[in-house]
Write an enzyme that holds these catalytic residues in place. Structure first.
Site, PDB file in Angstrom:
ATOM      1  N   GLU A 131      12.793   1.337  19.022  1.00 48.99           N
ATOM      2  CA  GLU A 131      12.767   2.221  17.846  1.00 48.99           C
ATOM      3  C   GLU A 131      12.061   1.553  16.671  1.00 48.99           C
ATOM      4  OE1 GLU A 131      16.762   4.533  17.514  1.00 48.99           O
ATOM      5  OE2 GLU A 131      17.145   2.722  18.668  1.00 48.99           O
ATOM      6  N   LYS A 167      27.785   2.569  24.095  1.00 51.25           N
ATOM      7  CA  LYS A 167      26.366   2.652  23.770  1.00 51.25           C
ATOM      8  C   LYS A 167      25.596   1.365  23.982  1.00 51.25           C
ATOM      9  CE  LYS A 167      24.494   5.416  21.457  1.00 51.25           C
ATOM     10  NZ  LYS A 167      23.863   6.359  20.543  1.00 51.25           N
ATOM     11  N   TYR A 223     -17.111 -10.389  -7.325  1.00 53.22           N
ATOM     12  CA  TYR A 223     -15.662 -10.553  -7.312  1.00 53.22           C
ATOM     13  C   TYR A 223     -15.004  -9.820  -8.470  1.00 53.22           C
ATOM     14  CZ  TYR A 223     -11.054 -12.708  -7.457  1.00 53.22           C
ATOM     15  OH  TYR A 223      -9.702 -12.900  -7.481  1.00 53.22           O
ATOM     16  N   SER A 251      26.749  -0.304  19.635  1.00 52.33           N
ATOM     17  CA  SER A 251      27.187   0.467  18.476  1.00 52.33           C
ATOM     18  C   SER A 251      28.542  -0.077  18.041  1.00 52.33           C
ATOM     19  CB  SER A 251      27.307   1.939  18.858  1.00 52.33           C
ATOM     20  OG  SER A 251      28.206   2.592  17.976  1.00 52.33           O
ATOM     21  N   HIS A 277       2.783  17.965  27.497  1.00 56.44           N
ATOM     22  CA  HIS A 277       3.720  18.691  26.626  1.00 56.44           C
ATOM     23  C   HIS A 277       5.165  18.248  26.879  1.00 56.44           C
ATOM     24  CE1 HIS A 277       0.352  21.614  26.177  1.00 56.44           C
ATOM     25  NE2 HIS A 277       0.210  21.376  27.470  1.00 56.44           N
TER      26      HIS A 277
HETATM   27  N1  ARG Z   1      -6.249 -16.177  -6.620  1.00 53.09           N
HETATM   28  C1  ARG Z   1      -7.539 -15.597  -6.631  1.00 53.09           C
HETATM   29  C2  ARG Z   1      -7.625 -14.518  -5.547  1.00 53.09           C
HETATM   30  O1  ARG Z   1      -6.830 -14.515  -4.708  1.00 53.09           O
HETATM   31  C3  ARG Z   1      -8.589 -16.632  -6.383  1.00 53.09           C
HETATM   32  C4  ARG Z   1      -9.934 -16.288  -6.904  1.00 53.09           C
HETATM   33  C5  ARG Z   1      -9.957 -16.310  -8.375  1.00 53.09           C
HETATM   34  N2  ARG Z   1     -11.243 -16.111  -8.872  1.00 53.09           N
HETATM   35  C6  ARG Z   1     -11.471 -15.802 -10.156  1.00 53.09           C
HETATM   36  N3  ARG Z   1     -12.696 -15.616 -10.509  1.00 53.09           N
HETATM   37  N4  ARG Z   1     -10.499 -15.649 -11.004  1.00 53.09           N
HETATM   38  O2  ARG Z   1      -8.494 -13.650  -5.564  1.00 53.09           O
END
Ligand code: ARG
Length: 464
Positions: free
Chosen positions: A296, A289, A323, A283, A162
């Site tokens: 920090e 200072k 993706y 400072s 504490h």
């Molecule tokens: N610049 C893209 C990324 O960073 C690369 C991959 C792109 N792939 C796609 N199917 N458009 O994700």
């Protein structure tokens, strides 16, 4: 509206016109993913060599690609490369330049590959490098803390709970607490490395490829332990980056706590440590200072690192396989978190190496605040046979007495103590000094100097 541009040279076959300027601005990642250049080129070299070894492209094409990629790399390293936003990202920038240098063979490099497995590979390689750098940075900081712990293995200071005086501890013990925390950080980064060290390359767009590629060969060439087993997973997860970020966040939290202690300890009211001029600022208005700005700032950096972590979690949540362009948003937070962590570790290592613990101030503070009250209670248990709860009560009464007399426990007269509890004898004074308290705490993990020195030796061995 902007002038009409021609369609993208890499994927624009079905497009009559190029993108609007706004589309280009939101779509392009080259502004930041140029940091993946060397990883991108390493991945392409491994891929081209494998394509030739498998008879998918000719040896002469592979050789032209290899030479050309080395030229591209040296141009980028020399700062002579012109990055183009129209070419979107690092992958297409490199390939377009390769085409200018070597001509037709450049067009064969992207056989049996997609930007999806390419970017996943590049980014893994980049994060792996940073993960290794984090491990090195933490080891250096542990080294600096061990130096402090060794010097002050038996220097007494107040231990706090504490932020109130609790029991005396040693400076070495306090330093070694951070060594343990950072040791767990090390193990988190090492653990993350093992998991991330699998190759996505060859997953192609998402389903694998009909070409007879050898993913084990490209994995080995890039230092990965093995190829990732599922092509959908390979192109779509970014958990390796989240592993890195969460380890970085925990480490940054530890650094923030140490920073806070340095800020408190370096104040005129505490004077526990003196920070070196190299890691302090002045400072502009108050000439007296000397400010602990680095501490920090490190105390605050957790905000950026944890912010990046939350940011990437938020990008990834709810994304369907495989993706999606959302995942282009994975890079900047990781870049910023990695830069921030490395800088914080380096600054903390510098501060800790340079700082001087003020032995006298630590000792003076160690004795204040009835720090040996627990030792007194323990004595009553051991020597007078009291149950600990009763001993606690008696000790509380003795603390109140000392407080009313304006003195320390060790300064109470035996007669006065006996007035509170008759079973107290002369030998109680042996346990009331800070040094006796420290020396007695020899339980495993305790603050006694002999335990601290054991731990320092153990860590020196581990780091070797
Ligand atoms: N610049 C893209 C990324 O960073 C690369 C991959 C792109 N792939 C796609 N199917 N458009 O994700």
């Amino acid at each position: 509206m902007t002038e009409k541009k021609s369609a993208n040279a890499m994927w624009g076959g079905r497009f009559a016109a190029g993108p609007d300027a706004i589309m280009e601005a939101i779509n392009a990642s080259i502004g930041f993913d140029k940091r993946l250049a060397s990883q991108d080129i390493a991945g392409s070299r491994a891929h081209a060599a494998m394509l030739a070894a498998q008879g998918i492209i000719s040896d002469s094409d592979a050789e032209a690609i290899r030479e050309g990629l080395l030229t591209v790399l040296s141009e980028i390293e020399a700062g002579e490369f012109t990055f183009s936003t129209a070419l979107e990202d690092i992958h297409m920038n490199v390939e377009a330049r390769l085409k200018e240098i070597v001509g037709e063979p450049a067009g064969r490099l992207h056989t049996a590959r997609s930007r999806n497995d390419q970017v996943a590979t590049d980014f893994r390689l980049w994060v792996r490098d940073q993960n290794d750098a984090a491990i090195e940075g933490i080891e250096a900081l542990i080294g600096a803390l061990l130096g402090q712990a060794e010097t002050g293995a038996d220097w007494v200071m107040p231990g706090f709970t504490h932020l109130q005086t609790a029991q005396p501890v040693t400076w070495g013990h306090h330093m070694m607490a951070y060594v343990e925390m950072l040791g767990r950080d090390l193990s988190r980064f090492r653990d993350a490395r093992t998991r991330m060290n699998e190759s996505p390359l060859g997953a192609a767009a998402l389903a694998g490829t009909g070409f007879p590629i050898d993913r084990h060969a490209t994995a080995a060439a890039l230092g990965f332990d093995r190829p990732m087993a599922n092509s959908l997973d390979a192109v779509s997860d970014r958990d390796f980056a989240l592993d890195f970020l969460t380890a970085a966040s925990i480490c940054a939290m530890h650094l923030s706590r140490l920073s806070e202690e340095l800020v408190i300890w370096s104040s005129a009211q505490f004077r526990f440590v003196t920070l070196s001029d190299r890691f302090s600022t002045g400072s502009s208005i108050m000439p007296q200072k000397k400010n602990p700005d680095a501490a920090e700032l490190i105390r605050a950096k957790i905000g950026r690192i944890l912010g990046s972590t939350v940011g990437l979690f938020t990008v990834m949540k709810g994304l369907p396989l495989a993706y999606a362009k959302d995942m282009q948003e994975d890079k900047e937070p990781v870049f910023d978190a990695a830069d921030t962590l490395m800088l914080s570790l380096a600054a903390m290592t510098g501060m800790v190496s340079d700082m001087q613990a003020n032995r006298d101030a630590l000792a003076a503070a160690a004795g204040s605040g009835f720090a040996t009250a627990t030792d007194l209670a323990d004595w009553l248990v051991r020597e007078a046979g009291l149950p600990f709860r009763d001993a606690h009560h008696v000790t509380g009464a003795l603390v109140a007495l000392a407080e009313s007399q304006g003195c320390d426990l060790a300064e109470l007269a035996l007669e006065d103590m006996k007035g509170v509890f008759d079973g107290i004898s002369e030998s109680v004074y042996d346990v009331l000094t800070v040094e006796a308290s420290i020396a007695s705490r020899q339980s495993y993990g305790g603050t006694a100097p002999i335990r601290v020195r054991e731990q320092v030796a153990l860590w020196r061995e581990r780091l070797r």
